[in-house]
Design an enzyme around this catalytic site. Structure first.
Site, PDB file in Angstrom:
ATOM      1  N   ASP A 101      52.608  31.039  15.324  1.00  0.00           N
ATOM      2  CA  ASP A 101      52.623  30.883  13.387  1.00  0.00           C
ATOM      3  C   ASP A 101      51.877  32.631  13.134  1.00  0.00           C
ATOM      4  O   ASP A 101      51.365  32.845  14.158  1.00  0.00           O
ATOM      5  CB  ASP A 101      51.607  30.212  12.903  1.00  0.00           C
ATOM      6  CG  ASP A 101      50.488  30.075  14.027  1.00  0.00           C
ATOM      7  OD1 ASP A 101      49.895  30.855  14.404  1.00  0.00           O
ATOM      8  OD2 ASP A 101      50.020  28.842  14.538  1.00  0.00           O
ATOM      9  N   ASP A 103      49.209  35.090  10.565  1.00  0.00           N
ATOM     10  CA  ASP A 103      47.864  34.780   9.848  1.00  0.00           C
ATOM     11  C   ASP A 103      47.220  35.785   9.591  1.00  0.00           C
ATOM     12  O   ASP A 103      48.256  36.822  10.556  1.00  0.00           O
ATOM     13  CB  ASP A 103      46.720  34.817  10.720  1.00  0.00           C
ATOM     14  CG  ASP A 103      46.972  32.583  11.691  1.00  0.00           C
ATOM     15  OD1 ASP A 103      47.049  32.207  10.628  1.00  0.00           O
ATOM     16  OD2 ASP A 103      46.661  32.703  12.795  1.00  0.00           O
ATOM     17  N   ASP A 185      37.690  34.212  19.148  1.00  0.00           N
ATOM     18  CA  ASP A 185      37.717  34.657  20.466  1.00  0.00           C
ATOM     19  C   ASP A 185      37.743  35.389  21.586  1.00  0.00           C
ATOM     20  O   ASP A 185      36.484  35.599  21.886  1.00  0.00           O
ATOM     21  CB  ASP A 185      38.093  32.759  20.732  1.00  0.00           C
ATOM     22  CG  ASP A 185      38.633  32.788  20.183  1.00  0.00           C
ATOM     23  OD1 ASP A 185      40.511  34.201  19.755  1.00  0.00           O
ATOM     24  OD2 ASP A 185      39.875  31.633  20.446  1.00  0.00           O
TER      25      ASP A 185
HETATM   26  P1  ATP Z   1      48.819  29.853  19.159  1.00  0.00           P
HETATM   27  O1  ATP Z   1      48.905  30.125  17.682  1.00  0.00           O
HETATM   28  O2  ATP Z   1      49.131  30.124  20.070  1.00  0.00           O
HETATM   29  O3  ATP Z   1      48.249  28.971  19.773  1.00  0.00           O
HETATM   30  P2  ATP Z   1      46.324  31.906  17.895  1.00  0.00           P
HETATM   31  O4  ATP Z   1      45.517  32.368  18.916  1.00  0.00           O
HETATM   32  O5  ATP Z   1      47.179  32.353  17.346  1.00  0.00           O
HETATM   33  O6  ATP Z   1      47.421  30.700  19.316  1.00  0.00           O
HETATM   34  P3  ATP Z   1      44.832  30.065  15.732  1.00  0.00           P
HETATM   35  O7  ATP Z   1      44.636  28.706  16.820  1.00  0.00           O
HETATM   36  O8  ATP Z   1      46.401  29.888  15.769  1.00  0.00           O
HETATM   37  O9  ATP Z   1      45.490  30.468  17.432  1.00  0.00           O
HETATM   38  O10 ATP Z   1      43.806  30.640  15.726  1.00  0.00           O
HETATM   39  C1  ATP Z   1      44.512  32.388  15.884  1.00  0.00           C
HETATM   40  C2  ATP Z   1      43.012  33.177  15.577  1.00  0.00           C
HETATM   41  O11 ATP Z   1      42.362  32.971  14.965  1.00  0.00           O
HETATM   42  C3  ATP Z   1      42.710  33.362  16.974  1.00  0.00           C
HETATM   43  O12 ATP Z   1      43.996  34.108  17.615  1.00  0.00           O
HETATM   44  C4  ATP Z   1      42.046  33.546  17.326  1.00  0.00           C
HETATM   45  O13 ATP Z   1      41.517  35.167  16.814  1.00  0.00           O
HETATM   46  C5  ATP Z   1      40.923  33.226  16.233  1.00  0.00           C
HETATM   47  N1  ATP Z   1      40.206  31.727  16.074  1.00  0.00           N
HETATM   48  C6  ATP Z   1      40.860  31.065  16.424  1.00  0.00           C
HETATM   49  N2  ATP Z   1      40.101  29.513  16.697  1.00  0.00           N
HETATM   50  C7  ATP Z   1      38.982  30.141  17.669  1.00  0.00           C
HETATM   51  C8  ATP Z   1      37.913  29.632  17.870  1.00  0.00           C
HETATM   52  N3  ATP Z   1      37.204  28.750  17.797  1.00  0.00           N
HETATM   53  N4  ATP Z   1      36.642  30.721  17.754  1.00  0.00           N
HETATM   54  C9  ATP Z   1      36.655  32.025  17.671  1.00  0.00           C
HETATM   55  N5  ATP Z   1      38.077  32.363  16.993  1.00  0.00           N
HETATM   56  C10 ATP Z   1      38.233  31.564  16.933  1.00  0.00           C
HETATM   57 MG    MG Z   2      48.194  31.548  16.005  1.00  0.00          MG
END
Ligand code: ATP
Ligand code: MG
Length: 489
Positions: A101, A103, A185
């Site tokens: 996805d 963001d 994170d």
């Molecule tokens: P994926 O979508 O592939 O699972 P992602 O890194 O995009 O991985 P998301 O859950 O979509 O994960 O979150 C988007 C972004 O938001 C992350 O890349 C991170 O920067 C931030 N984020 C998400 N969850 C947390 C958390 N629990 N603590 C801190 N930052 C977070």
């Molecule tokens: Mg994501």
């Protein structure tokens, strides 16, 4: 004209406000107007480890950038706000993977951004967000947030909240892009793509960690895990998905603090469990989760069976179920959590059933139903399985006991059962894992491939091996008992 300034704390973009149509500006930018403009803005590394990585260095192809996310960011820019593509999407593009996805991060508050997009919806309480819809695509727009110890700026009356042990209860303290980067994170998740100059903005040395395939927590790992224990699950998940090494200081506290996940809402843990085991990297995730003592935070009963397998091929079944799920995802096929949960919890259920038969004298069928209730009930306390999945789990299990009984029209009817396919798949997995089912899986494989005449022949042949059906004696109906009886076809 746009310029990049480094004004001490954060990077600012000054920009013109020529266009008001997001689509118009989107195409203008795709045609390259902004690239020419940005030639003088490709900055050298900023101070204090903050860097701009220019397009010729990061080499993310523009065609890989999601149109809807770019239109969202451009519209924010046009309206005088900042707008970046951020997080996992940039990390994945840099690794040449297809992002799950996209963001967008902005300095507009959720409410301000909501005003700008006709098809948008404010969501979340713990973490306020804006969902912007473009056709079938949904883009998540988040306002730059600050960590909880920094002064809230621009916070619109909402505050962040932490409980006594540091757990974040609410996360709506707004800040600058740099604050926003540092509250994310892992360093590789804190990279921002600027649609104006096409540079990647790096405030946490994530670009270099990404190149070294290192997963590193931003800030003090233990404090960050205490703030949000789900980050431990994310560490193991990303290590598996990205094939990264977790940096030692980031890795060390995990096994020690895993128990903090007890405080996380079961509904959130269910969502995480799906991201972990239905990501296409289930097998590797399983190894990471076992290694880091995290598996029992999601599947306590499965871990009890894994640790005391007796004669049961518990690990083989779990791994086969994950391999099967990974393969299906790779082939673009659908997967259902019910199947994975049915496989993970198969031995816990079978053991509980045997115990109920042994200790409470329950007949097999009521014992199975009671065991299913207990095992699913306990699992729900860990990961809240929605009913639309818990009912199919029960059905898949129940079918395991019906698949051996193929007399008369039963086989044909079983084939039409909505859960037949998943039940058959579990049967095959059990057999492949080492359970001796006397060739039942092969029988069903052949049966499905045959024409009606051959099927009739097969059920007749199968009858010979099956125990003769006992004539049921008429009994006076006993209401309580009848209610417990499963459907006998
Ligand atoms: P994926 O979508 O592939 O699972 P992602 O890194 O995009 O991985 P998301 O859950 O979509 O994960 O979150 C988007 C972004 O938001 C992350 O890349 C991170 O920067 C931030 N984020 C998400 N969850 C947390 C958390 N629990 N603590 C801190 N930052 C977070
Ligand atoms: Mg994501």
């Amino acid at each position: 004209m746009m310029r990049v300034f480094n004004s001490g704390q954060s990077v600012f973009l000054s920009m013109d406000k020529k266009s008001s149509s997001p689509i118009g500006s989107f195409f203008r930018r795709l045609l390259g107007r902004d690239q020419a403009e940005s030639a003088d803005t490709v900055a050298a590394p900023l101070e204090n480890g903050r860097q701009l990585i220019p397009e010729e260095v990061h080499q993310i192809p523009r065609r890989h950038l999601n149109d809807a996310a770019m239109k969202t960011a451009y519209h924010l820019l046009d309206e005088g706000y900042e707008g970046y593509l951020v997080g996992g999407c940039i990390r994945d593009l840099l690794l040449d993977k297809r992002p799950k996805d996209f963001d967008v991060a902005t300095n507009a508050t959720p409410e301000q951004a909501h005003e700008l997009f006709r098809r948008s919806r404010l969501i979340g309480r713990r973490f306020k967000l804006l969902h912007v819809r473009w056709g079938r695509e949904l883009i998540e727009v988040a306002t730059f947030r600050a960590s909880h110890d920094s002064q809230p700026t621009n916070n619109d009356g909402e505050h962040g909240r932490q409980n006594d042990s540091g757990l974040i209860l609410r996360d709506n303290v707004y800040g600058t892009i740099e604050d926003d980067a540092l509250r994310r994170d892992f360093t590789v998740n804190a990279l921002y793509y600027c649609p104006k100059d096409h540079c990647v903005y790096d405030f946490a040395n994530g670009y270099s960690d990404l190149q070294n395939r290192t997963l590193r927590m931003i800030g003090d790992p233990e404090a960050r895990y205490r703030e949000d224990p789900v980050r431990m699950l994310r560490a193991a998940r990303f290590a598996a998905k990205l094939d990264f090494t977790i940096e030692p200081a980031t890795e060390e506290p995990i096994a020690r603090l895993a128990h903090l996940l007890d405080d996380i809402a079961p509904a959130r843990l269910f969502d995480e469990a799906l991201k972990i085991f239905q990501s296409g990297h289930g097998v590797e995730s399983f190894h990471q989760f076992r290694k880091h003592n995290l598996m029992q935070q999601l599947f306590r009963q499965t871990v009890e069976s894994l640790d005391n397998p007796g004669d049961d091929p518990v690990e083989a079944l779990v791994l086969n179920a994950l391999t099967n799920t990974d393969r299906r995802l790779q082939q673009g096929k659908s997967v259902t959590p019910a199947f994975l949960f049915a496989a993970f919890l198969w031995y816990p259920m079978v053991r509980r059933m045997a115990q109920l038969q042994r200790e409470e004298g329950l007949p097999p069928v009521p014992a199975m139903h009671e065991a299913a209730n207990q095992v699913i009930g306990e699992q729900i306390r860990q990961t809240a399985i929605p009913r639309r999945f818990s009912t199919p789990i029960r059905e898949i299990w129940e079918l395991q006991f019906r698949l051996p009984r193929r007399q008369g029209k039963r086989a044909e009817r079983l084939l039409e059962h909505p859960r037949f396919r998943a039940a058959y798949d579990l049967l095959i997995l059990r057999e492949n894992s080492g359970e001796d089912l006397k060739g039942l899986g092969q029988w069903w494989t052949d049966y499905q491939a045959q024409n009606p005449q051959a099927r009739n022949q097969m059920t007749r042949e199968a009858n010979k091996d099956e125990p003769q059906k006992r004539r049921r004696r008429r009994r006076r109906p006993n209401k309580k008992r009848t209610e417990q009886q499963p459907k006998q076809d």
